[in-house]
Design an enzyme around this catalytic site. Structure first.
Site, PDB file in Angstrom:
ATOM      1  N   SER A 153       0.836  -1.213   0.000  1.00  0.00           N
ATOM      2  CA  SER A 153       0.000   0.000   0.000  1.00  0.00           C
ATOM      3  C   SER A 153       0.865   1.254   0.000  1.00  0.00           C
ATOM      4  CB  SER A 153      -0.871   0.033   1.256  1.00  0.00           C
ATOM      5  OG  SER A 153      -1.985  -0.777   1.096  1.00  0.00           O
TER       6      SER A 153
ATOM      7  N   ARG B 114       1.616   4.190  -3.164  1.00  0.00           N
ATOM      8  CA  ARG B 114       1.431   5.627  -2.933  1.00  0.00           C
ATOM      9  C   ARG B 114       2.725   6.390  -3.133  1.00  0.00           C
ATOM     10  NH1 ARG B 114      -2.402   2.814  -0.439  1.00  0.00           N
ATOM     11  NH2 ARG B 114      -4.364   3.821   0.195  1.00  0.00           N
TER      12      ARG B 114
ATOM     13  N   GLY C 251      -6.135  -3.209  -7.743  1.00  0.00           N
ATOM     14  CA  GLY C 251      -7.198  -2.237  -7.496  1.00  0.00           C
ATOM     15  C   GLY C 251      -6.628  -0.904  -7.056  1.00  0.00           C
TER      16      GLY C 251
ATOM     17  N   ARG D 220     -14.028  -5.816 -10.673  1.00  0.00           N
ATOM     18  CA  ARG D 220     -14.165  -5.097  -9.392  1.00  0.00           C
ATOM     19  C   ARG D 220     -14.828  -3.734  -9.592  1.00  0.00           C
ATOM     20  NH1 ARG D 220      -8.482  -5.803  -6.504  1.00  0.00           N
ATOM     21  NH2 ARG D 220      -9.577  -4.785  -4.813  1.00  0.00           N
TER      22      ARG D 220
ATOM     23  N   SER E 106     -13.417   2.352   2.306  1.00  0.00           N
ATOM     24  CA  SER E 106     -12.315   2.020   1.400  1.00  0.00           C
ATOM     25  C   SER E 106     -11.237   3.090   1.426  1.00  0.00           C
ATOM     26  CB  SER E 106     -12.865   1.878  -0.024  1.00  0.00           C
ATOM     27  OG  SER E 106     -11.817   1.985  -0.946  1.00  0.00           O
TER      28      SER E 106
ATOM     29  N   ASP F  36      -7.358  -7.278   4.505  1.00  0.00           N
ATOM     30  CA  ASP F  36      -6.530  -8.151   3.680  1.00  0.00           C
ATOM     31  C   ASP F  36      -6.084  -9.408   4.424  1.00  0.00           C
ATOM     32  OD1 ASP F  36      -6.819  -6.413   1.589  1.00  0.00           O
ATOM     33  OD2 ASP F  36      -4.934  -5.359   1.971  1.00  0.00           O
TER      34      ASP F  36
ATOM     35  N   LYS G 245     -12.948  -8.098  -3.565  1.00  0.00           N
ATOM     36  CA  LYS G 245     -11.489  -8.066  -3.686  1.00  0.00           C
ATOM     37  C   LYS G 245     -11.085  -8.863  -4.930  1.00  0.00           C
ATOM     38  CE  LYS G 245     -10.907  -5.624  -0.043  1.00  0.00           C
ATOM     39  NZ  LYS G 245     -10.473  -4.245  -0.167  1.00  0.00           N
TER      40      LYS G 245
HETATM   41  O1  S3P Z   1      -5.588   1.588  -0.094  1.00  0.00           O
HETATM   42  C1  S3P Z   1      -4.990   0.522  -0.171  1.00  0.00           C
HETATM   43  O2  S3P Z   1      -3.757   0.446  -0.385  1.00  0.00           O
HETATM   44  C2  S3P Z   1      -5.745  -0.712   0.024  1.00  0.00           C
HETATM   45  C3  S3P Z   1      -6.973  -0.671   0.584  1.00  0.00           C
HETATM   46  C4  S3P Z   1      -7.815  -1.832   0.753  1.00  0.00           C
HETATM   47  O3  S3P Z   1      -8.744  -1.853  -0.298  1.00  0.00           O
HETATM   48  P1  S3P Z   1     -10.116  -1.018  -0.208  1.00  0.00           P
HETATM   49  O4  S3P Z   1      -9.808   0.413  -0.209  1.00  0.00           O
HETATM   50  O5  S3P Z   1     -10.870  -1.402  -1.460  1.00  0.00           O
HETATM   51  O6  S3P Z   1     -10.776  -1.500   1.022  1.00  0.00           O
HETATM   52  C5  S3P Z   1      -7.029  -3.096   0.714  1.00  0.00           C
HETATM   53  O7  S3P Z   1      -7.883  -4.196   0.646  1.00  0.00           O
HETATM   54  C6  S3P Z   1      -6.067  -3.119  -0.415  1.00  0.00           C
HETATM   55  O8  S3P Z   1      -5.271  -4.267  -0.344  1.00  0.00           O
HETATM   56  C7  S3P Z   1      -5.121  -1.960  -0.391  1.00  0.00           C
HETATM   57  C1  PEP Z   2      -7.107  -6.050  -2.204  1.00  0.00           C
HETATM   58  C2  PEP Z   2      -5.814  -5.993  -2.439  1.00  0.00           C
HETATM   59  O1  PEP Z   2      -5.197  -5.167  -3.328  1.00  0.00           O
HETATM   60  P1  PEP Z   2      -5.824  -4.263  -4.476  1.00  0.00           P
HETATM   61  O2  PEP Z   2      -7.161  -3.784  -4.040  1.00  0.00           O
HETATM   62  O3  PEP Z   2      -4.828  -3.160  -4.670  1.00  0.00           O
HETATM   63  O4  PEP Z   2      -5.892  -5.126  -5.693  1.00  0.00           O
HETATM   64  C3  PEP Z   2      -4.876  -6.822  -1.647  1.00  0.00           C
HETATM   65  O5  PEP Z   2      -3.671  -6.639  -1.812  1.00  0.00           O
HETATM   66  O6  PEP Z   2      -5.296  -7.695  -0.879  1.00  0.00           O
END
Ligand code: S3P
Ligand code: PEP
Length: 792
Positions: free
Chosen positions: A373, A377, A448, A476, A521, A671, A698
């Site tokens: 994460s 960023r 994502g 997604r 989120s 996660d 996810k």
């Molecule tokens: O902001 C982030 O780096 C993340 C936020 C979470 O997703 P959501 O924002 O969809 O909950 C997490 O599940 C993902 O692995 C990473």
């Molecule tokens: C949900 C995850 O990542 P992303 O949403 O960035 O695909 C994750 O790493 O578990």
């Protein structure tokens, strides 16, 4: 050679660079609409004719509308094409394949004078840009590479790069020591001396002929008379088989070298190209190279940043990972991207790998890869900033690679340097206040975070980008980001798009936003914070529940001003970010898998050092503590605005206790939910995770995966609305096997699910075959290597 963005090590740290002079605007990438049947053929759905039949049968839709008209065109960057309801896409990025070339086929992409050519043997319908990397004579057999990647071809064929190639030749006469010495010293050819070669005589020439399937001149000569003459010569003259490794690629080089030492070549086969050989590829057949193989080739060709390409870091051959089978007839390494694509019914075959029980405790200390994460960023903010930032400690996973590739496509320069721990440091020169310099097609892969945060970063710029992702990401939800960004003035095309692929376009007149964020989120919040930086006025974002706050912590390092009070974030735009240096701490979400394994493997004591301990990420550890698990953690320092420290976990000696997790606690363990399900499955009493609906959207449906994992341990599981209820068996974690431990499991194209099953297999009582295990390279490619280290 291009200079590096990395400062010379001996020099004192450089101040941030001033803004780059404006680059001349590049023309926007031209959209070339394709005929639909051609698109389908290129995507490998069927032949052109077969694709037409699918269309006329009403099985093909474009953007939700059935298309039967054969002249219809599509824009592959934005249009969503489905066959029988399944999304079809063109291959992402360049493709490189190897062909086992048979004799009698010329190396051209067009038939000449009625002779067969290699184009008939490779999938040009699917990858129309394929061209051969070098050539083999018509009578020469063996390994011939093809690629759609122009850079790779140019670099590999450039005389500067010496990629070793091994040939096996049937030659006339008995090759003696003298000839071998000449070849090893470098024989003189009419265009100058050849470089020294590795030369050996094959001890059993008949066996070599069988092994390499030599076609002797008597088999390939064009006329009956020449065939007869060849047969006679082969019968009456002595012959040998030599193996020759050369690194140059001069015209007819092997034939001329052998001629120069008095042994004309009768038949020639190329057995290796760099590290590649033809094992598993029958004559006349081809296979795609894995990402790791392409990365090796790129490295051999001197192309920069090869180490991070694709899935190159998926280790194989680990004793804890006994075999790769199913769906991989070529015996090559399982492909992480294909494993991810499997999530939503993509057509690729997915390899299953068997994870065997450890049979020993995990002991020792380990560092996990950098936090995914934070890494996303840091790279993105650096790309948005003026000047060159240094981001240290990026993880070697596919998701972060997607962000790096995305910002590169959009005009940031990223130089990568591998670290001894397998991670990467990145020097990122941002696009700054001028914004991304071109419209582009951005492939967000499986990530994502890349897709959603990028939309926020792009919102202040009138640049139209096509955003695409793999089948998992394409399923997604994106409205959660698109809706608030539309309120600010950005737009999607089609406007009603709910998922990738879509085209996204920002505006210079971006309006500030005052909203309450109902979706729990961090990605949505972060996307809006990034957009708000470029909006004109003050934005106020109020979260209904707390989510990870890495963006808020990083932004001040890049010189941004924002106010965070409770769950509210306020900032006034427009603001310009300034380059800075960031250290990415270890990923607590990756550490969680080691913790889970340690809890279940009797006698274990594992310490994870240098790991980020941001309170918004500690939900799993907190829940374990409440369950009575022997786990503790402590903060030792701060890095990049984040608390950093160590986690220690031991094997559980008594059953854990069931726990109730409130919905506002879910984002902090979102996660790690699958791991909490594992712990809950063996706890005494009931565990309830309330409001876990986000798990459904996810990389796969993780609510369902959590149920499957808990059931595999014998727990009773139910889902009511968004609440997950697990009635544990009350065993000591990992000690007593459940009634029927499964033999097979599916990763569903989801790296966290793959890792959770791997934990179960490693700490279970019998081997577990995990289909698609390779997709764990998305976040934690070194997991099995780390486990190996902790066992020994
Ligand atoms: O902001 C982030 O780096 C993340 C936020 C979470 O997703 P959501 O924002 O969809 O909950 C997490 O599940 C993902 O692995 C990473
Ligand atoms: C949900 C995850 O990542 P992303 O949403 O960035 O695909 C994750 O790493 O578990």
């Amino acid at each position: 050679m291009t200079s590096s963005l990395f400062p010379e090590p001996a020099e004192p740290a450089e101040p941030a660079e001033p803004a780059e002079p404006a680059e001349p605007a590049e023309p926007a990438e031209r959209v070339v609409p394709l005929r639909l049947q051609r698109f389908l053929a290129r995507a490998g759905v069927a032949s052109r004719r077969g694709s037409e039949n699918l269309m006329t049968a009403g099985r093909v839709s474009v953007n939700g509308r059935v298309v039967t008209e054969l002249g219809s065109k599509v824009d592959p960057r934005v249009d969503e094409v489905r066959v029988d309801g399944r999304v079809v896409r063109l291959a992402d990025g360049p493709v490189t394949i190897m062909l086992h070339k048979p004799a009698g086929v010329i190396t051209t992409m067009r038939e000449q004078a009625g002779r067969s050519c290699v184009a008939e043997l490779v999938p040009t319908d699917r990858y129309p840009g394929l061209y051969p990397l070098g050539r083999l004579d018509a009578d020469t057999t063996g390994l011939l590479l093809f690629s759609t990647d122009g850079d790779l071809g140019n670099a590999l064929l450039h005389p500067r790069h010496h990629v070793p190639k091994r040939y096996v030749a049937v030659v006339e006469g008995t090759v003696g020591q003298g000839a071998l010495e000449q070849l090893r010293a470098g024989v003189m050819l009419d265009d100058g001396p050849a470089m020294p070669a590795l030369a050996e005589v094959e001890p059993d020439p008949h066996r070599a002929c069988r092994r390499y399937g030599f076609a002797l001149p008597s088999a390939t000569a064009p006329t009956a008379a020449s065939r007869r003459a060849a047969r006679e010569r082969e019968r009456t003259h002595p012959w040998s088989v030599v193996s020759l490794q050369i690194s140059e690629g001069r015209y007819h080089q092997v034939k001329r070298m052998m001629e120069a030492v008095g042994h004309p070549v009768w038949a020639l086969h190329r057995a290796r190209f760099g590290e590649l050989d033809l094992s598993g590829v029958e004559r006349g057949m081809w296979r795609e190279l894995t990402d790791a193989e392409v990365a090796d080739l790129r490295r051999a060709a001197g192309l920069e940043d090869a180490p991070l390409e694709g899935a190159s870091r998926v280790s194989s051959g680990s004793p804890r990972r006994a075999s790769a089978k199913a769906g991989d007839s070529t015996g090559r390494k399982p492909d992480a991207r294909a494993a991810c694509a499997a999530a939503r019914g993509a057509r690729q075959a997915v390899a299953a790998e068997t994870v065997t029980p450890l049979g020993a405790p995990l002991r020792g200390s380990v560092r996990v890869p950098g936090d995914k994460s934070i890494a996303h960023r840091a790279v993105l903010l650096a790309a948005m900033a003026v000047g060159t930032s240094l981001v240290r400690g990026l993880p070697d996973g596919l998701d972060v690679r997607s962000t790096i590739d995305a910002v590169r496509v959009l005009g940031a320069r990223v130089d990568l340097r591998e670290r001894p721990d397998g991670g990467f440091d990145a020097a990122v020169r941002g696009w700054g206040d001028k914004g991304p310099r071109r419209a582009a097609r951005v492939d967000c892969g499986n990530s994502g975070t890349t897709a959603r945060l990028l939309m926020g970063a792009l919102a202040p710029f009138p640049v139209r980008c096509a955003l695409v992702g793999d089948p998992s990401l394409s399923a997604r939800p994106m409205r959660r980001v698109l809706d608030p960004l539309a309120l600010m003035g950005a737009s999607a095309d089609p406007p009603s798009a709910t998922h990738l692929p879509l085209a996204f376009c920002g505006t210079t007149d971006l309006r500030p936003l005052d909203v309450r964020l109902e979706v729990p989120s961090a990605q949505v919040k972060s996307a809006l914070v990034l957009a708000a930086l470029g909006a004109h006025g003050t934005s106020r974002l109020m979260q209904a529940v707390p989510t990870r706050d890495h963006t808020e912590r990083l932004l001040p390092l890049f010189g941004a001003e924002l106010a965070c009070e409770g769950e509210r974030v306020c900032l006034t735009g427009p603001q310009v970010l300034r380059a800075c240096d960031v250290d990415v701490p270890g990923d607590v979400s990756s550490a969680a898998f080691l913790v889970a394994a340690a809890l279940r493997a009797p006698g274990s004591r594992v310490r994870v050092e240098g790991v980020g301990l941001n309170p918004t990420r500690l939900g799993y550890l907190e829940a374990l503590r409440r369950m009575g698990a022997p786990v503790r953690w402590w903060v030792a320092e701060g890095e990049g605005g984040e608390p950093v420290g160590a986690i220690e976990a031991c094997a559980a000696r008594e059953p854990l206790r069931g726990v109730r997790v409130r919905s506002d606690e879910v984002p902090a363990l979102v996660d790690e939910a699958c791991l909490l399900a594992l712990a809950a499955a063996e706890a005494s009493g009931v565990t309830v995770i309330e409001g876990a609906g986000e798990l459904r959207v996810k990389e796969s449906d993780r609510l369902r995966a959590s149920c499957d994992l808990a059931r595999a341990l014998g727990a009773r599981v139910s889902v009511s609305g968004d609440d997950l209820r697990i009635e544990g068996t009350g065993r000591i974690a990992g000690e007593a096997p459940c009634a029927q431990p499964p033999r097979r499991a599916r990763a569903q194209g989801d790296h966290r699910v793959a890792l959770a099953w791997a934990v179960l297999g490693l700490t279970g009582s019998r081997s577990l075959s995990v289909e698609g295990l390779a997709c764990h390279a998305v976040s934690y490619p070194q997991f099995l290597t780390h486990i190996e280290r902790l066992v020994s």
